[in-house]
Design an enzyme around this catalytic site. Sequence first.
Site, mmCIF file in Angstrom:
data_model
loop_
_atom_site.group_PDB
_atom_site.id
_atom_site.type_symbol
_atom_site.label_atom_id
_atom_site.label_comp_id
_atom_site.label_asym_id
_atom_site.label_seq_id
_atom_site.Cartn_x
_atom_site.Cartn_y
_atom_site.Cartn_z
ATOM 1 N N CYS A 13 42.379 -13.144 -6.265
ATOM 2 C CA CYS A 13 41.579 -14.008 -5.395
ATOM 3 C C CYS A 13 41.615 -15.409 -5.996
ATOM 4 C CB CYS A 13 40.161 -13.472 -5.191
ATOM 5 S SG CYS A 13 39.113 -13.424 -6.634
ATOM 6 N N CYS A 87 43.372 -15.537 -1.050
ATOM 7 C CA CYS A 87 43.977 -16.668 -1.765
ATOM 8 C C CYS A 87 45.074 -17.323 -0.948
ATOM 9 C CB CYS A 87 44.482 -16.259 -3.139
ATOM 10 S SG CYS A 87 45.792 -15.045 -3.139
ATOM 11 N N CYS A 91 49.328 -17.181 -3.267
ATOM 12 C CA CYS A 91 49.769 -15.928 -3.871
ATOM 13 C C CYS A 91 51.292 -15.848 -3.818
ATOM 14 C CB CYS A 91 49.174 -14.730 -3.131
ATOM 15 S SG CYS A 91 47.393 -14.638 -3.258
#
Length: 137
Positions: A13, A87, A91
């Site tokens: 996250c 996120c 990512c």
Amino acid sequence: MSDTAVPSVLFVCVHNAGRSQMAAAFLTHFAGDRVQVRSAGSAPADTVNPAVVEAMAEAGIDITAEVPKALTVEVVQASDVVITMGCGDTCPVFPGKRYLDWELPDPAGQGVNAVRPIRDEIEKRIRGLVDEIAPVS
């Protein structure tokens, strides 16, 4: 069972201070050494959210010693399953990895009352994940 047979899961996250910490703690709690567990954040916070620590303590899991960790390419490459939690584009994506995106509210700035339902949803999803990737033989 050899080490290579143990699946590795990475929870990502933004701050690695809430959702990914709870998910990693639940997976470690339920799967033990049947799964290698990591968590990281694209912009890690200084500390784990105190309301998250409190909510996890209520569930019988102590995460007071956990610290947010930075997301690195190496951590992603070393993981079989990457579970992202809000996120977005930060990512990194690599071929051959299994990606799951868990849309969950961000507990940042929330009190423990707001964190509990997020914790409970994460626990439910982790129980399903354990049954799938690391069933008790």
